[in-house]
Design a protein around this motif. Structure first.
Motif, PDB file in Angstrom:
ATOM      1  N   UNK A   1      -2.051   5.942   9.622  1.00 23.70           N
ATOM      2  CA  UNK A   1      -2.973   6.626   8.717  1.00 23.70           C
ATOM      3  C   UNK A   1      -2.962   5.958   7.339  1.00 23.70           C
ATOM      4  N   UNK A   2      -3.932   6.314   6.521  1.00 24.17           N
ATOM      5  CA  UNK A   2      -4.076   5.725   5.190  1.00 24.17           C
ATOM      6  C   UNK A   2      -2.811   5.888   4.371  1.00 24.17           C
ATOM      7  N   UNK A   3      -2.404   4.803   3.726  1.00 25.05           N
ATOM      8  CA  UNK A   3      -1.242   4.841   2.858  1.00 25.05           C
ATOM      9  C   UNK A   3       0.084   4.744   3.564  1.00 25.05           C
ATOM     10  N   UNK A   4       0.083   4.516   4.883  1.00 22.57           N
ATOM     11  CA  UNK A   4       1.341   4.476   5.629  1.00 22.57           C
ATOM     12  C   UNK A   4       2.145   3.214   5.360  1.00 22.57           C
ATOM     13  N   UNK A   5       1.474   2.138   4.950  1.00 25.60           N
ATOM     14  CA  UNK A   5       2.173   0.880   4.688  1.00 25.60           C
ATOM     15  C   UNK A   5       1.730  -0.262   5.589  1.00 25.60           C
ATOM     16  N   UNK A   6       0.594  -0.103   6.267  1.00 24.91           N
ATOM     17  CA  UNK A   6       0.125  -1.099   7.234  1.00 24.91           C
ATOM     18  C   UNK A   6      -0.159  -2.462   6.602  1.00 24.91           C
ATOM     19  N   UNK A   7      -0.860  -2.464   5.484  1.00 22.95           N
ATOM     20  CA  UNK A   7      -1.244  -3.727   4.853  1.00 22.95           C
ATOM     21  C   UNK A   7      -0.023  -4.498   4.361  1.00 22.95           C
ATOM     22  N   UNK A   8       0.894  -3.792   3.733  1.00 27.17           N
ATOM     23  CA  UNK A   8       2.116  -4.437   3.254  1.00 27.17           C
ATOM     24  C   UNK A   8       2.920  -4.987   4.422  1.00 27.17           C
TER      25      UNK A   8
END
Length: 198
Positions: A44-51
Motif C-alpha cells: 500500500x501507499x507509503x509502505x516503502x516500496x520505492x525505497x
C-alpha cells in the motif's frame, strides 16, 4: 555516554528493516536461474516500496543493471490503479516474458495524458514497484514477488510527507482501490517474500 548521544546514534528502525528486506530479496533473485529476472514489489501507499526497489537495484546480484519502473508512472490518473496494471502487463511484463522489447508511456499527472514512451530491454532484469503489481496474472510472469507491509499511520505519514496536499485529497479513494486489489488478488498470499517495515 549521554542519553542524548545514545538516542542519536541508535539505528533507524525503518532503514534497518529496509536493508534487511533488500538482502532477503537479493538472495531470492540470486536463487532464480534467470539472467533477466522480473521482480514485483507490491504494497500500500507509503509502505516503502520505492525505497526498497532502489536498494535492491543498487545491490542487483546479476550482470547488467535492472530496469526500475514505478507504477506511479503508469497509473492513468487517481482512479487508475487497475488500468495501470493492465498497462504494465501489456507493455512490460508480457513482452519481457516473450523475449520481446516492451514499451510503456509515462503518465503526465499535470497534463492528465500520456507523455514520452520508454523501451524495456528483454535482456535485462525488471523491477516493477507499486500497488497492484502482484495479481494472479502478473505472478505467473514474475520470478520474485514481494509484499511490503507497514502500519497504516506510518504509511500515511510517509506518503503525505512525500506527496503532500496533492495526495491528501485522494487518499481515501486511492486506499479503496488498494483494498479492492488486496481483496480480489490476494497479493500477500501470492508473494514469495513478505516484509514488514515499521
Amino acid at each position: 555516554m549521554s542519553s542524548v548521544h545514545s538516542r542519536s546514534s541508535s539505528p533507524d528502525p525503518v532503514r534497518a528493516a529496509l536493508d534487511a528486506a533488500a538482502a532477503r530479496i537479493v538472495a531470492a533473485i540470486s536463487d532464480v536461474s534467470a539472467a533477466n529476472p522480473v521482480l514485483l514489489i507490491d504494497g500500500r501507499s507509503g509502505a516503502g516500496k520505492s525505497t526498497l526497489a532502489g536498494l535492491v537495484a543498487a545491490r542487483w546480484p546479476l550482470a547488467g543493471r535492472p530496469q526500475v519502473i514505478a507504477m506511479d508512472s503508469l497509473y492513468p490518473g487517481w482512479d487508475g490503479l487497475d488500468a495501470g496494471i493492465e498497462r504494465a502487463l501489456d507493455g512490460i511484463l508480457r513482452p519481457h516474458g516473450r523475449g520481446r522489447i516492451g514499451t510503456w508511456h509515462r503518465w503526465d499527472w499535470e497534463r492528465k495524458a500520456d507523455a514520452e514512451s520508454h523501451a524495456v530491454d528483454p535482456a535485462l532484469g525488471v523491477i516493477l514497484e507499486g500497488c497492484g503489481t502482484i495479481t494472479p496474472q502478473t505472478s505467473r510472469i514474475a520470478d520474485v514477488t514481494v509484499w511490503v507491509e507497514s502500519p497504516a499511520a506510518a504509511r500515511r505519514h510517509r506518503a503525505l510527507g512525500r506527496d503532500g496536499d496533492v495526495f491528501r485529497s485522494h487518499w481515501e479513494s486511492w486506499a479503496a482501490q488498494e483494498q479492492a486489489h488486496i481483496d480480489r488478488d490476494d497479493p500477500r498470499g501470492l508473494a514469495d517474500v513478505q516484509v514488514m517495515i515499521p
